[in-house]
Write a protein that holds these residues in place. Structure first.
Motif, mmCIF file in Angstrom:
data_model
loop_
_atom_site.group_PDB
_atom_site.id
_atom_site.type_symbol
_atom_site.label_atom_id
_atom_site.label_comp_id
_atom_site.label_asym_id
_atom_site.label_seq_id
_atom_site.Cartn_x
_atom_site.Cartn_y
_atom_site.Cartn_z
ATOM 1 N N LEU A 1 77.921 31.499 9.487
ATOM 2 C CA LEU A 1 77.692 30.076 9.775
ATOM 3 C C LEU A 1 78.325 29.681 11.106
ATOM 4 C CD1 LEU A 1 78.085 28.352 6.313
ATOM 5 C CD2 LEU A 1 76.034 28.622 7.670
ATOM 6 N N PHE A 2 79.523 30.198 11.391
ATOM 7 C CA PHE A 2 80.174 29.831 12.646
ATOM 8 C C PHE A 2 79.450 30.423 13.844
ATOM 9 C CE2 PHE A 2 83.508 28.043 10.206
ATOM 10 C CZ PHE A 2 84.170 27.175 11.056
ATOM 11 N N SER B 1 76.761 21.189 23.573
ATOM 12 C CA SER B 1 76.090 21.603 24.804
ATOM 13 C C SER B 1 74.591 21.501 24.573
ATOM 14 C CB SER B 1 76.503 23.018 25.195
ATOM 15 O OG SER B 1 76.239 23.908 24.147
ATOM 16 N N PHE C 1 68.987 29.502 8.845
ATOM 17 C CA PHE C 1 69.132 29.709 10.284
ATOM 18 C C PHE C 1 67.803 30.105 10.911
ATOM 19 C CE2 PHE C 1 70.075 32.778 13.738
ATOM 20 C CZ PHE C 1 70.439 31.841 14.678
ATOM 21 N N ALA D 1 62.710 24.740 15.735
ATOM 22 C CA ALA D 1 63.187 24.131 16.977
ATOM 23 C C ALA D 1 62.487 24.750 18.177
ATOM 24 C CB ALA D 1 64.699 24.273 17.096
ATOM 25 N N THR E 1 76.077 30.967 13.871
ATOM 26 C CA THR E 1 74.727 30.423 14.014
ATOM 27 C C THR E 1 74.687 28.923 14.251
ATOM 28 O OG1 THR E 1 74.563 30.205 11.625
ATOM 29 C CG2 THR E 1 73.666 32.206 12.599
ATOM 30 N N ALA E 2 75.704 28.182 13.790
ATOM 31 C CA ALA E 2 75.659 26.722 13.946
ATOM 32 C C ALA E 2 75.466 26.293 15.408
ATOM 33 C CB ALA E 2 76.906 26.082 13.350
ATOM 34 N N PRO E 3 76.219 26.863 16.380
ATOM 35 C CA PRO E 3 76.000 26.435 17.760
ATOM 36 C C PRO E 3 74.604 26.789 18.260
ATOM 37 C CG PRO E 3 77.999 27.749 17.595
ATOM 38 C CD PRO E 3 77.306 27.833 16.282
ATOM 39 N N VAL E 4 74.065 27.913 17.790
ATOM 40 C CA VAL E 4 72.741 28.328 18.271
ATOM 41 C C VAL E 4 71.682 27.333 17.802
ATOM 42 C CG1 VAL E 4 71.009 30.136 18.221
ATOM 43 C CG2 VAL E 4 73.413 30.739 18.284
ATOM 44 N N SER E 5 71.712 26.967 16.510
ATOM 45 C CA SER E 5 70.684 26.019 16.056
ATOM 46 C C SER E 5 70.891 24.653 16.704
ATOM 47 C CB SER E 5 70.620 25.908 14.530
ATOM 48 O OG SER E 5 71.720 26.437 13.912
ATOM 49 N N ALA E 6 72.164 24.236 16.898
ATOM 50 C CA ALA E 6 72.405 22.942 17.542
ATOM 51 C C ALA E 6 71.844 22.942 18.958
ATOM 52 C CB ALA E 6 73.898 22.641 17.570
ATOM 53 N N HIS E 7 72.069 24.045 19.673
ATOM 54 C CA HIS E 7 71.593 24.125 21.047
ATOM 55 C C HIS E 7 70.058 24.074 21.114
ATOM 56 C CE1 HIS E 7 72.008 25.149 25.273
ATOM 57 N NE2 HIS E 7 70.979 25.960 25.121
ATOM 58 N N LEU E 8 69.410 24.822 20.216
ATOM 59 C CA LEU E 8 67.943 24.830 20.215
ATOM 60 C C LEU E 8 67.386 23.453 19.856
ATOM 61 C CD1 LEU E 8 67.231 28.304 18.688
ATOM 62 C CD2 LEU E 8 66.547 27.505 20.932
ATOM 63 N N ASN F 1 87.394 18.010 14.024
ATOM 64 C CA ASN F 1 86.665 17.529 12.861
ATOM 65 C C ASN F 1 87.276 16.261 12.314
ATOM 66 O OD1 ASN F 1 84.334 19.078 11.608
ATOM 67 N ND2 ASN F 1 85.612 20.640 12.528
ATOM 68 N N THR G 1 80.059 23.420 21.662
ATOM 69 C CA THR G 1 79.379 22.815 20.511
ATOM 70 C C THR G 1 80.294 22.717 19.300
ATOM 71 O OG1 THR G 1 77.254 23.608 21.282
ATOM 72 C CG2 THR G 1 77.409 23.074 18.965
ATOM 73 N N THR H 1 76.558 19.519 12.655
ATOM 74 C CA THR H 1 76.914 20.819 13.210
ATOM 75 C C THR H 1 78.395 21.106 13.016
ATOM 76 O OG1 THR H 1 77.015 19.749 15.350
ATOM 77 C CG2 THR H 1 75.114 21.138 14.920
ATOM 78 N N LYS H 2 79.247 20.092 13.167
ATOM 79 C CA LYS H 2 80.679 20.382 13.053
ATOM 80 C C LYS H 2 81.180 20.190 11.645
ATOM 81 C CE LYS H 2 81.512 18.923 17.673
ATOM 82 N NZ LYS H 2 80.296 18.145 17.726
#
Lengths: 108, 162, 89
Positions: A73-74, B121, C72, C79, A76-83, B75, B114, A39-40
């Motif tokens: 990407l910035f 999170s 995405f 998920a 959506t990345a947290p959204v997919s990580a959270h899901l 990072n 995140t 994610t990061k």
């Protein structure tokens, strides 16, 4: 010439972080730890590659295309990580870190 | 004005986004972009009803620069953790009690967590008062919680004036 | 110099692809596989951008944007399906 050096340097930084993300994904021991690396690292990796691309195309007129991908990407990345984290919690995946006793969860 | 252009900032972003996407500023694309900028907010209005408004733009800009700095530093830190010996990592789940109450600012805080230093999170309590955060390497959970609250939650409270 | 920089970048991305595929094959859980797929999508975006620089062409950009969008949506759908048993209520 200076642009070429900057583009090459950004490409190197980008590939380093892409590789770190993939290495983390491959070698870390449990799902929640693995979630950190891609994610990061990959977001910053793609970010610097897009910066390189923007700098490169600067020679023939400015281009905002790349900025759109970075922004996307910035966002959506947290959204997919959270899901994915929620799915993992739901599946009760084994994790090295214990769950905190004070976090209220719905019984399921 | 209010009726046809309920979210001027969103409309401006949409028009600019369209022009950046097609990569040319011809009359035809200016018109098409303008049309999209008018139509999309009207269609999406029911979802945008309860948005919070920025009351401190200066604080928002400061937070943005803090974030860019933190994301880059984070990072590098995560890269060292990932490439270093794996047995040395001390992963932990911590609960962060929230002072924010609006769903929009909670979502922003969760996304910020995140994207920054070794934290993801993972879940929000059903009463929306606690956030579950997983840290890749955390020696002192109390300090991590205090850091998150001071660095990111405090500016968000200021930005949205709650 | 730029040519060798893009070569190294392409090599690194290729290696990243292999590592993601390893995780995709090994799992062990479905969530791990989705995470591996998500990382593959981002790697594909990076690959296209580097190719765009190498070939000095802007045609790769559209493909990169599409892959980012598709990746995405796919990750969110998968998920959500894992967590809730459906994609949309």
């Amino acid at each position: 010439m200076i642009i070429e050096i900057a583009v090459s340097a950004l490409l190197m930084v980008g590939s380093f972080f892409m590789l770190v993300g993939a290495i983390g994904l491959a070698r870390l021991p449990d799902f929640f730890m693995r979630l950190h690396a891609p994610t990061k690292a990959t977001t910053l990796g793609v970010g610097s590659m897009l910066l390189a691309s923007m700098l490169y195309s600067l020679q023939d007129g400015p281009s905002l295309h790349e900025l759109l991908i970075v922004l996307f990407l910035f966002l959506t990345a947290p959204v997919s990580a959270h899901l994915l984290a929620q799915a993992a919690l739901k599946l009760k995946l084994r994790s090295r870190a214990p769950m905190p006793g004070d976090f209220p969860r719905l019984p399921d | 004005m209010k009726r046809w252009l309920p979210f001027p900032l969103l409309s401006a972003v949409l028009a600019a986004g369209w022009l950046a996407l097609v990569g040319e500023a011809s009359i035809a694309h200016l018109l098409l972009g303008g049309l999209l900028a008018l139509a999309i907010p009207l269609v999406a209005a029911p979802f945008l009803d309860h948005l919070q408004h920025v009351v401190a733009p200066g604080a928002a800009v400061r937070l943005l620069f803090l974030l860019i700095r933190d994301i880059v530093l984070a990072n590098i830190a995560v890269a060292r953790l990932v490439l270093g010996p794996e047995a040395r990592l001390r992963p932990a789940f911590v609960s962060v009690p929230l002072a924010l109450s609006h769903p929009q600012s909670i979502a922003l805080l969760a996304s910020i967590i995140t994207m920054t230093p070794g934290t993801v999170s993972a879940d929000l309590a059903p009463d929306r008062r606690t956030l579950l955060v997983h840290a890749l390497d955390c020696a002192d959970p109390a300090r991590l919680v205090a850091d998150i609250k001071r660095r990111y939650e405090q500016p968000l409270l200021e930005i949205f004036g709650c | 110099m730029l040519a060798s920089a893009t070569n190294i970048a392409l090599g690194a991305i290729g290696l990243a692809f292999v590592l993601c595929l390893l995780r995709l094959a090994r799992g062990p859980s479905a969530a791990d596989r989705i995470l591996a797929l998500d990382t593959l999508y981002i790697n594909a975006v990076a690959l296209l951008i580097v190719l765009g620089i190498r070939m000095a062409s802007t045609f790769y950009f559209e493909a990169a944007l599409l892959i980012a969008l598709m990746g995405f949506v796919a990750t969110v759908a998968l998920a959500r399906y894992l967590a809730h048993g459906n994609v949309m209520d």
